[in-house]
Design a protein around this motif. Structure first.
Motif, PDB file in Angstrom:
ATOM      1  N   TYR A   7     -35.908 -31.992  25.026  1.00  0.00           N
ATOM      2  CA  TYR A   7     -36.040 -31.937  23.568  1.00  0.00           C
ATOM      3  C   TYR A   7     -37.078 -32.950  23.110  1.00  0.00           C
ATOM      4  CZ  TYR A   7     -31.719 -29.239  23.623  1.00  0.00           C
ATOM      5  OH  TYR A   7     -30.766 -28.276  23.862  1.00  0.00           O
ATOM      6  N   TYR A  10     -42.747 -37.296  14.014  1.00  0.00           N
ATOM      7  CA  TYR A  10     -43.091 -37.710  12.655  1.00  0.00           C
ATOM      8  C   TYR A  10     -44.585 -38.015  12.617  1.00  0.00           C
ATOM      9  CZ  TYR A  10     -43.884 -40.603   8.576  1.00  0.00           C
ATOM     10  OH  TYR A  10     -44.399 -41.122   7.413  1.00  0.00           O
ATOM     11  N   PRO A  32     -35.015 -38.969  13.861  1.00  0.00           N
ATOM     12  CA  PRO A  32     -34.431 -37.628  13.668  1.00  0.00           C
ATOM     13  C   PRO A  32     -32.920 -37.704  13.484  1.00  0.00           C
ATOM     14  CG  PRO A  32     -34.852 -38.013  15.988  1.00  0.00           C
ATOM     15  CD  PRO A  32     -35.350 -39.228  15.265  1.00  0.00           C
ATOM     16  N   ALA A  47     -46.482 -33.841   9.338  1.00  0.00           N
ATOM     17  CA  ALA A  47     -45.244 -33.072   9.429  1.00  0.00           C
ATOM     18  C   ALA A  47     -44.109 -33.932   9.957  1.00  0.00           C
ATOM     19  CB  ALA A  47     -45.435 -31.869  10.341  1.00  0.00           C
ATOM     20  N   VAL A  48     -42.917 -33.478   9.668  1.00  0.00           N
ATOM     21  CA  VAL A  48     -41.706 -34.054  10.250  1.00  0.00           C
ATOM     22  C   VAL A  48     -40.978 -32.914  10.948  1.00  0.00           C
ATOM     23  CG1 VAL A  48     -39.525 -35.216   9.835  1.00  0.00           C
ATOM     24  CG2 VAL A  48     -41.533 -35.810   8.457  1.00  0.00           C
ATOM     25  N   SER A  49     -40.820 -33.025  12.251  1.00  0.00           N
ATOM     26  CA  SER A  49     -40.180 -31.966  13.028  1.00  0.00           C
ATOM     27  C   SER A  49     -38.868 -32.468  13.602  1.00  0.00           C
ATOM     28  CB  SER A  49     -41.100 -31.505  14.160  1.00  0.00           C
ATOM     29  OG  SER A  49     -40.432 -30.579  15.011  1.00  0.00           O
ATOM     30  N   PRO A  50     -37.754 -31.763  13.379  1.00  0.00           N
ATOM     31  CA  PRO A  50     -36.480 -32.168  13.990  1.00  0.00           C
ATOM     32  C   PRO A  50     -36.508 -31.883  15.493  1.00  0.00           C
ATOM     33  CG  PRO A  50     -36.246 -30.037  12.929  1.00  0.00           C
ATOM     34  CD  PRO A  50     -37.633 -30.520  12.600  1.00  0.00           C
ATOM     35  N   TRP A  51     -35.421 -32.161  16.153  1.00  0.00           N
ATOM     36  CA  TRP A  51     -35.340 -31.924  17.598  1.00  0.00           C
ATOM     37  C   TRP A  51     -35.683 -30.471  17.902  1.00  0.00           C
ATOM     38  CZ3 TRP A  51     -35.503 -35.789  20.733  1.00  0.00           C
ATOM     39  CH2 TRP A  51     -34.876 -36.995  20.427  1.00  0.00           C
ATOM     40  N   THR A  52     -36.614 -30.289  18.835  1.00  0.00           N
ATOM     41  CA  THR A  52     -37.053 -28.962  19.250  1.00  0.00           C
ATOM     42  C   THR A  52     -36.871 -28.835  20.753  1.00  0.00           C
ATOM     43  OG1 THR A  52     -38.721 -28.908  17.492  1.00  0.00           O
ATOM     44  CG2 THR A  52     -38.997 -27.357  19.324  1.00  0.00           C
ATOM     45  N   ALA A  59     -38.990 -34.512  19.237  1.00  0.00           N
ATOM     46  CA  ALA A  59     -39.054 -34.535  17.777  1.00  0.00           C
ATOM     47  C   ALA A  59     -40.309 -35.312  17.385  1.00  0.00           C
ATOM     48  CB  ALA A  59     -37.798 -35.178  17.185  1.00  0.00           C
ATOM     49  N   ILE A 119     -46.500 -31.120  19.170  1.00  0.00           N
ATOM     50  CA  ILE A 119     -46.248 -31.040  17.737  1.00  0.00           C
ATOM     51  C   ILE A 119     -47.220 -32.011  17.086  1.00  0.00           C
ATOM     52  CG2 ILE A 119     -44.527 -31.209  15.890  1.00  0.00           C
ATOM     53  CD1 ILE A 119     -42.359 -31.152  18.068  1.00  0.00           C
TER      54      ILE A 119
END
Length: 220
Positions: free
Chosen positions: A111, A115, A69, A150-155, A113, A146
């Motif tokens: 947090y 992939y 990320p 998908a690719v999710s940034p820091w959440t 993230a 998650i």
């Protein structure tokens, strides 16, 4: 009277600003390793329930190399990565058991993230009400996940629990249910603290009993 009000304001401010004690060990992973955490894995694993054809392992890396990320960490120099770098099915992660007080609220923040390149990819952070049992991770009520292609940034995550027992388990899980592709779950700045109680002032109905400091009254 002004002195009394000022004293009350200072006392309330100190109570409100006092941070609750941190209960997780190495939740920010700034040791550069998994100190304080225990590794777990279900092996061999096949998410479809079919005979396991190509099991592999969850690799722990700090930091990892898959689905990195931006930024690489939320703060500091390190973040936890759980990844599968080869074709195969895998399920695993870390956990930490913490002694708590039953019927008292606690909050987990941090947090994560992600992939993933397949619908069978998933990463989870959660809390179990009790000691660690990987079979209960599937049905855990208190969790954030998650998944998918998908690719999710820091959440940012926030989970609150009011445990019935005197121990809870904070756990992470990364899973690849199908035996191709890659997956990675990233975690940083995990923190578990008791929820602070609202500040309350119980004032007596008798005004003289509410004085923090008594000034000498002028004699008549």
């Amino acid at each position: 009277m002004k002195r009394i009000l000022l004293s009350l304001t200072l006392v309330v401010s100190i109570i409100r600003l006092s941070p609750a004690a941190e209960l997780l060990k190495n939740g920010d992973f700034e040791t550069g390793d998994t100190t304080g955490w225990k590794y777990w894995e279900t092996y061999p694993w096949d998410g479809d329930g079919a005979p396991v054809e190509s099991p592999t392992h969850i690799t722990i890396a700090i930091p990892g190399t898959i689905g990195t990320p931006i930024p690489l960490t939320i703060s500091g120099f390190f973040a936890l990565t759980q990844q599968v770098a080869s074709s195969g099915t895998a399920r695993g992660g870390l956990y930490q058991e913490i002694k708590v007080i039953g019927n008292t609220p606690y909050i987990l923040t941090g947090y994560m993230a992600f992939y993933g390149d397949d619908i069978g990819d998933i990463t989870i952070v959660g809390i179990l009400d009790g000691s660690w049992n990987p079979a209960l991770a599937f049905t855990a009520i208190h969790k954030n996940y998650i998944g998918g292609n998908a690719v999710s940034p820091w959440t940012e995550i926030s989970l609150m629990i009011i445990p019935l027992k005197d121990v809870i388990t904070v756990f992470t899980e990364t899973r690849q249910d199908w035996m191709h592709g890659n997956v990675s779950g990233w975690y940083d700045n995990l923190s578990l603290r008791p929820v602070p109680e609202p500040t309350k002032l119980f004032l007596s109905q008798t005004p003289k009993d509410n004085s923090i400091s008594k000034e000498k009254q002028p004699s008549k």
